[in-house]
Design an enzyme around this catalytic site. Structure first.
Site, PDB file in Angstrom:
ATOM      1  N   ASP A  80     -54.731  28.372 -47.143  1.00 16.70           N
ATOM      2  CA  ASP A  80     -54.869  27.145 -47.925  1.00 16.70           C
ATOM      3  C   ASP A  80     -56.308  26.837 -48.295  1.00 16.70           C
ATOM      4  O   ASP A  80     -57.259  27.290 -47.659  1.00 16.70           O
ATOM      5  CB  ASP A  80     -54.249  25.965 -47.174  1.00 16.70           C
ATOM      6  N   GLU A 137     -53.644  25.225 -42.781  1.00 14.69           N
ATOM      7  CA  GLU A 137     -54.473  25.154 -41.588  1.00 14.69           C
ATOM      8  C   GLU A 137     -55.321  23.896 -41.586  1.00 14.69           C
ATOM      9  O   GLU A 137     -55.538  23.280 -40.537  1.00 14.69           O
ATOM     10  CB  GLU A 137     -55.379  26.384 -41.493  1.00 14.69           C
ATOM     11  N   GLU A 138     -55.804  23.493 -42.767  1.00 18.74           N
ATOM     12  CA  GLU A 138     -56.784  22.413 -42.853  1.00 18.74           C
ATOM     13  C   GLU A 138     -56.272  21.082 -42.308  1.00 18.74           C
ATOM     14  O   GLU A 138     -57.041  20.285 -41.786  1.00 18.74           O
ATOM     15  CB  GLU A 138     -57.245  22.231 -44.306  1.00 18.74           C
ATOM     16  N   ARG A 177     -65.453  34.085 -26.998  1.00 24.08           N
ATOM     17  CA  ARG A 177     -65.679  33.677 -25.616  1.00 24.08           C
ATOM     18  C   ARG A 177     -64.334  33.425 -24.951  1.00 24.08           C
ATOM     19  O   ARG A 177     -63.343  33.109 -25.619  1.00 24.08           O
ATOM     20  CB  ARG A 177     -66.543  32.415 -25.531  1.00 24.08           C
ATOM     21  N   HIS A 363     -66.909  23.817 -46.076  1.00 28.22           N
ATOM     22  CA  HIS A 363     -66.420  22.604 -46.729  1.00 28.22           C
ATOM     23  C   HIS A 363     -67.426  22.014 -47.714  1.00 28.22           C
ATOM     24  O   HIS A 363     -67.205  20.921 -48.241  1.00 28.22           O
ATOM     25  CB  HIS A 363     -66.002  21.536 -45.709  1.00 28.22           C
TER      26      HIS A 363
END
Length: 394
Positions: A80, A137-138, A177, A363
């Site tokens: 998206d 996802e956003e 990580r 963004h």
């Protein structure tokens, strides 16, 4: 150093760049990725990969199997775009008004397609690869939608991996990580119900601005005084709205904001302290308030074994000097968290570049994914599959 890179998909660089520019030209918002998902499905089908459409709305799953091993690995890319008007000047700028790929999901999708084509052409693995092309996802809704749509029930995986480009990290570097790697995101809203009145007669009412400003100031003590200094957290008030006028003291105020943390425990502490602070201040002023606290994104928690696998694969591609296996966590949020909470997972960060347009923040309205990173990301996917699904491993 560049000669030491092992980029198995380098021959697909121009093809992936073409895909990426096309996706960038035609961005689509979450759950509206109809053109994007259709193109992804058609390409996977052309590669000879089994395609499953409509998983969680516009989600696409591709299945590639080889040999008799029962091992299975999931690779996820998001599709998206964002509701941002593009101000960049590239030749493939968005043709959709008010929508652009400002986070690099066009690159993530193209990298996974490149890996899918390479793996389908070579089949140098034993087991099953599940290619997950995720919508929305956003807004933190796509991963859950795919899971609720039967993603892991229909296409089970032993491990699941995601990747995100990071401006400011050199191209050809990777980071990961064990433990939390991205933060949770919670949105809060505090509604204060006081007593408005005349600006010249403040003693006859309870000014909602006074109550609200005390709350805003006190919320900052959650991080500075209520959390262990060694643990990360952020509480930001982003809106302060009242019904006051030029000579009218407001009787109502609404505070809105955003809270971040790197563990469920810290997030619970932030919420609990917020409710205590609001209740205490409002009680002192004799007014009421409502607190709404909604966690949209949990923290992405990487498991040890997938992190070790990702480190090994990335080191094979770019050398150990290009891999940070114990990076600092990021305070942005990612809904890959839902997948990593369902199956052992690892979320990987990949360099997008350190200069010029490649270092612009995610963004930003002039952001652009770095095409040079495509071969690194897709080669990482290929190496991870061939490593984890190698013959003899069960």
């Amino acid at each position: 150093m560049k000669d030491t890179f092992i980029l198995k998909t380098q021959h697909l660089q121009d093809v992936m760049t073409g895909w990426r520019h096309d996706f960038h030209l035609h961005p689509e918002l979450g759950f509206d990725e109809h053109r994007t998902s259709s193109k992804v499905a058609d390409l996977l089908n052309d590669f000879g990969i089994s395609v499953h459409r409509g998983i969680g709305g516009t989600g696409i799953v591709g299945i590639l199997e080889n040999g008799t091993s029962s091992r299975s690995i999931g690779l996820r890319a998001d599709m998206d775009a964002l509701p941002i008007e593009e101000t960049g000047t590239c030749s493939y700028s968005s043709q959709q008004e008010g929508v652009m790929h400002a986070c690099g999901h066009d690159g993530h999708t193209s990298m996974l397609l490149g890996a899918a084509k390479y793996l389908a052409d070579n089949k140098n693995f034993e087991g099953r690869v599940v290619f997950i092309f995720q919508p929305n996802e956003e807004h933190g809704l796509g991963a859950s939608a795919m899971i609720e749509g039967g993603l892991f029930e229909r296409f089970d995986v032993d491990d699941v991996y995601g990747i995100h480009n990071i401006p400011g990290m050199p191209v050809g570097t990777f980071a990961m990580r064990t433990g939390p790697i991205t933060a949770s995101e919670s949105l809060f809203e505090i509604k204060i119900n006081a007593q408005g009145g005349h600006a010249a007669l403040p003693h006859m009412g309870v000014d909602a601005i006074i109550v609200g400003t005390e709350i805003v100031q006190s919320l900052q003590t959650i991080v500075s005084r209520k959390l262990n200094p060694g643990l990360n957290g952020v509480v930001s008030v982003t809106e302060f709205n009242t019904d006051g006028r030029r000579n009218v003291l407001p009787g109502n105020a609404i505070l809105k904001g955003d809270a971040r943390s790197l563990s469920p425990e810290i997030n619970e502490t932030i919420e609990a302290r917020m409710r205590q602070i609001v209740a205490g201040i409002c009680s002192a002023h004799g007014v009421n308030a409502e607190v709404h606290y909604d966690t949209l994104f949990p923290s992405v928690i990487n498991k040890s074994a997938p992190v070790i696998a990702a480190q090994r694969a990335a080191s094979t591609i770019v050398g150990s000097a290009g891999v940070d296996a114990d990076c600092e966590p990021k305070l942005f949020s990612e809904d890959f968290a839902h997948m990593a909470a369902t199956r052992p997972g690892c979320f990987v960060l990949m360099g997008n570049g350190t200069e010029g347009k490649n270092s612009r923040p995610l963004h930003a309205s002039n952001y652009d994914f770095n095409d040079e990173a495509l071969s690194f990301g897709s080669s990482f996917w290929v190496q991870l599959v061939e490593q984890e699904l190698s013959a003899g491993i069960e």
